[in-house]
Design a protein around this motif. Sequence first.
Motif, PDB file in Angstrom:
ATOM      1  N   VAL A 241      56.336  50.128  26.043  1.00 20.89           N
ATOM      2  CA  VAL A 241      56.878  49.310  24.955  1.00 20.89           C
ATOM      3  C   VAL A 241      57.886  50.114  24.143  1.00 20.89           C
ATOM      4  O   VAL A 241      58.989  49.640  23.840  1.00 20.89           O
ATOM      5  N   PHE A 242      57.513  51.334  23.793  1.00 15.90           N
ATOM      6  CA  PHE A 242      58.413  52.169  22.997  1.00 15.90           C
ATOM      7  C   PHE A 242      59.729  52.432  23.730  1.00 15.90           C
ATOM      8  O   PHE A 242      60.806  52.331  23.149  1.00 15.90           O
ATOM      9  N   LEU A 243      59.634  52.758  25.018  1.00 14.65           N
ATOM     10  CA  LEU A 243      60.843  53.061  25.786  1.00 14.65           C
ATOM     11  C   LEU A 243      61.708  51.811  25.981  1.00 14.65           C
ATOM     12  O   LEU A 243      62.937  51.901  25.977  1.00 14.65           O
ATOM     13  N   ALA A 244      61.065  50.648  26.151  1.00 20.36           N
ATOM     14  CA  ALA A 244      61.833  49.404  26.267  1.00 20.36           C
ATOM     15  C   ALA A 244      62.605  49.134  24.979  1.00 20.36           C
ATOM     16  O   ALA A 244      63.788  48.771  25.007  1.00 20.36           O
ATOM     17  N   ILE A 245      61.954  49.336  23.828  1.00 15.42           N
ATOM     18  CA  ILE A 245      62.611  49.131  22.537  1.00 15.42           C
ATOM     19  C   ILE A 245      63.777  50.109  22.361  1.00 15.42           C
ATOM     20  O   ILE A 245      64.871  49.727  21.928  1.00 15.42           O
ATOM     21  N   SER A 429      71.060  55.017  27.261  1.00 11.50           N
ATOM     22  CA  SER A 429      70.230  53.879  27.659  1.00 11.50           C
ATOM     23  C   SER A 429      69.710  54.044  29.083  1.00 11.50           C
ATOM     24  O   SER A 429      68.569  53.704  29.387  1.00 11.50           O
ATOM     25  N   ALA A 430      70.557  54.563  29.977  1.00 15.40           N
ATOM     26  CA  ALA A 430      70.144  54.756  31.367  1.00 15.40           C
ATOM     27  C   ALA A 430      69.003  55.770  31.461  1.00 15.40           C
ATOM     28  O   ALA A 430      68.040  55.583  32.210  1.00 15.40           O
ATOM     29  N   TRP A 431      69.112  56.844  30.692  1.00 14.98           N
ATOM     30  CA  TRP A 431      68.052  57.857  30.678  1.00 14.98           C
ATOM     31  C   TRP A 431      66.735  57.270  30.173  1.00 14.98           C
ATOM     32  O   TRP A 431      65.671  57.473  30.771  1.00 14.98           O
ATOM     33  N   LEU A 432      66.800  56.511  29.084  1.00 15.13           N
ATOM     34  CA  LEU A 432      65.593  55.884  28.538  1.00 15.13           C
ATOM     35  C   LEU A 432      65.007  54.870  29.521  1.00 15.13           C
ATOM     36  O   LEU A 432      63.789  54.776  29.682  1.00 15.13           O
ATOM     37  N   ALA A 433      65.876  54.100  30.178  1.00 15.52           N
ATOM     38  CA  ALA A 433      65.400  53.117  31.151  1.00 15.52           C
ATOM     39  C   ALA A 433      64.742  53.805  32.348  1.00 15.52           C
ATOM     40  O   ALA A 433      63.760  53.310  32.898  1.00 15.52           O
TER      41      ALA A 433
END
Length: 453
Positions: A241-245, A429-433
Amino acid sequence: MTTSTHLLHRRRFLPLFATQLLGAFNDNLYKNAAVFFVVYGVFNSEKSEAIFSAVASALFIVPFFILSALAGQLADMRDKAQIIRWVKLAEIGIMIAGGAGLVIAWQAKHGMLEPWQDMLLMPVAMPLILLALLGMGIHSTFFGPIKYAILPQHLKSEEVLAGTGLVEAGTYIAILAGTILAGFIPVEWAAAGVFVTALVGYATCLSVPPAPPQEEAQPLDFHILRASVQLVKNTMHDRRVFLAIASISFFWTVGAVLFIEFPLLAKRVLCASKEVASLFLVIFSIGVALGSVSINALLKGKVSARYSPPSVLVMALFVVAFQQVCTRFAPTVDGHLMSIGEFLHHPLTPLLLATLGGIAVAGGMFVVPLYAFLTTIVDKSQTARTIAANNVVNSGAMVVGAAIAVGLGAAGVEIVDLVLISAAMCLISAWLAFLLVRAEREAEIHGGPRPFA
């Protein structure tokens, strides 16, 4: 697509879909009509235009940062359908004030006011326009958590991704329609249109089925800062959830920068009219809608982030390509602004619009599965607060991104070079995804959520 068609014939989805569509249409008709009118019809200074565009965007975004915690609490602890009706009723009053501001400014510009009227009314016009933008931001802050949180309550589990995709696609179709009208109709017609649309939106929301809270009502926390911090902190119980946000937040930072720059880019770099600026937003909206629908087909209804990292990397490449094409546009003679016909005949226009469309399609494919994550992997009693936490982080990131863009612009960085900020944010964003995809796989292996660390 069969599931999507089925949903559009059901009262448990259609009234909400129509209400959301009308709200998004009205937001964009009003916001773009105001920005286009002021940038092209009131100011003739790049600095003033940039400041107004940034202030208008900030006023719309700031309520998400300040009030999302309260909005999420209300949506989880009260009947969501009833809150929708309160919000849409407020929209009518907001549009009366905003429409009045636009009409007064239009009359003053065309010399239709008597001197005493101009002296009394003109100082009121701009504050009314900005106040309505703030009001629509508040309206969207309270409606935002509900439009996603209500879906798992009214839809079957296998319908949620399709429903989320339809809401996203419908939102961008509405943005498309509002943007087209804002760029092509007179501002006084836009003022009347936003009021009529608000009335129709209230009528459709009356058919949204009840959506009572999924837990016993608790006292609301009106301490905005404490509630916001606690709201975001509560999302850390599940790393996914945190990473999606976080991923969604950087995506919308990219979107905020692009939306702020589009009118200025069209006028100052491409020497094009407001209709061309409107066309940019139209292409962007169509692209995100196409990406929203196509990702559902690729995933076959399963909620997964596995396509998100490559999607946003492709988006970054298109952003760089878009910037490179913009730098190759030669300015027109004597600052003449190209009409949409002249712009479409420019030899670089097809490539420019193709790169812009690529940005949008890849963006839609990136963000829709992440929203579906937020509504399906948390308990139904927590969905609205999860979306509200997402809105808090999103809006904070967007304000920071807009401030950076304005700051760099004030420091002398060219408008066309500011677009590259978006490409850099895509990489984050790519790294977080990628981290999200890895967390998703770990959860499948271990059979449950893992805390953020």
